[in-house]
Design a protein around this motif. Sequence first.
Motif, PDB file in Angstrom:
ATOM      1  N   GLY A  46       0.790  -1.216   0.000  1.00  0.00           N
ATOM      2  CA  GLY A  46       0.000   0.000   0.000  1.00  0.00           C
ATOM      3  C   GLY A  46       0.820   1.261   0.000  1.00  0.00           C
ATOM      4  O   GLY A  46       0.263   2.355   0.061  1.00  0.00           O
ATOM      5  N   ASP A 166      -5.492  -1.821  -5.444  1.00  0.00           N
ATOM      6  CA  ASP A 166      -5.400  -1.692  -3.989  1.00  0.00           C
ATOM      7  C   ASP A 166      -6.731  -2.004  -3.318  1.00  0.00           C
ATOM      8  O   ASP A 166      -6.785  -2.641  -2.256  1.00  0.00           O
ATOM      9  CB  ASP A 166      -4.948  -0.278  -3.618  1.00  0.00           C
ATOM     10  CG  ASP A 166      -3.495  -0.021  -3.986  1.00  0.00           C
ATOM     11  OD1 ASP A 166      -2.741  -1.021  -4.095  1.00  0.00           O
ATOM     12  OD2 ASP A 166      -3.116   1.154  -4.170  1.00  0.00           O
ATOM     13  N   ARG A 169      -7.131  -5.718  -3.207  1.00  0.00           N
ATOM     14  CA  ARG A 169      -6.258  -6.319  -2.194  1.00  0.00           C
ATOM     15  C   ARG A 169      -6.825  -6.120  -0.792  1.00  0.00           C
ATOM     16  O   ARG A 169      -6.839  -7.037   0.030  1.00  0.00           O
ATOM     17  CB  ARG A 169      -4.858  -5.697  -2.270  1.00  0.00           C
ATOM     18  CG  ARG A 169      -4.016  -6.230  -3.411  1.00  0.00           C
ATOM     19  CD  ARG A 169      -2.689  -5.499  -3.485  1.00  0.00           C
ATOM     20  NE  ARG A 169      -2.001  -5.561  -2.201  1.00  0.00           N
ATOM     21  CZ  ARG A 169      -1.272  -6.591  -1.790  1.00  0.00           C
ATOM     22  NH1 ARG A 169      -1.134  -7.650  -2.579  1.00  0.00           N
ATOM     23  NH2 ARG A 169      -0.670  -6.573  -0.619  1.00  0.00           N
ATOM     24  N   ASN A 170      -7.325  -4.919  -0.519  1.00  0.00           N
ATOM     25  CA  ASN A 170      -7.910  -4.665   0.797  1.00  0.00           C
ATOM     26  C   ASN A 170      -9.156  -5.511   1.028  1.00  0.00           C
ATOM     27  O   ASN A 170      -9.375  -6.041   2.128  1.00  0.00           O
ATOM     28  CB  ASN A 170      -8.245  -3.177   0.938  1.00  0.00           C
ATOM     29  CG  ASN A 170      -7.009  -2.292   0.999  1.00  0.00           C
ATOM     30  OD1 ASN A 170      -5.951  -2.736   1.446  1.00  0.00           O
ATOM     31  ND2 ASN A 170      -7.126  -1.058   0.542  1.00  0.00           N
TER      32      ASN A 170
END
Length: 248
Positions: A46, A166, A169-170
């Motif tokens: 991140g 992102d 992924r989170n």
Amino acid sequence: MAAGTSNYWEDLRKQARQLENELDLKLVSFSKLCTSYSHSSARDGGRDSSDTTPLLNGSSQDRMFETMAIEIEQLLARLTGVNDKMAEYTNSAGVPSLNAALMHTLQRHRDILQDYTHEFHKTKANFMAVRERENLMGSVRKDIESYKSGSGVNNRRTELFLKEHDHLRNSDRLIEETISIAMATKENMTSQRGMLKSIHSKMNTLANRFPAVNSLIQRINLRKRRDSLILGGVIGICTILLLLYAFH
């Protein structure tokens, strides 16, 4: 001979409990290592950082993972050997009345070994999956960074792609944490159910033994009462004879 075999059984139980305690501590540390690897990988993904630091951290954690995995496998093998010796002892025990209790203890140690083995393999598989995913994501990230540096243009499409990456992924991390919490809750409930079953079985065993104990105590009391009556009669007769002899 009985005392010697009993000591041998107690030694095996002590070894099993010691190995189980060591395995419990190792598995907790092993699980923390895998969790920290996943979280650190998510944090590194991140933010913009140099390529050197994540690689060094990942390599160090990989070595720790391999070392701990080998230690846990050795402990599992030793505990399996102790359980096998306990099984051989129960099969050759010379006191048949104790076989049920010995088999119950052996089964409990086997269940603990099975749970630890299952937990180890599950944690190891999760770590390997996370590591493979992080390697894949790292390769994709490097390709994106090389494309950005090669083109020299920070275009809007690449930015949106990175943001979406992102977000994915989170979301994936949150789903994995939720699944882990659910699995831990399920395992705790299963463990509590096993403990309740064991307590119920022990209570039933004690309840079945109480009538026999009460019957034995009643017989002892009856015998004591009879002996007291006989002794009192003998003393009374002797006293009467002494009085007759004294006044004759």
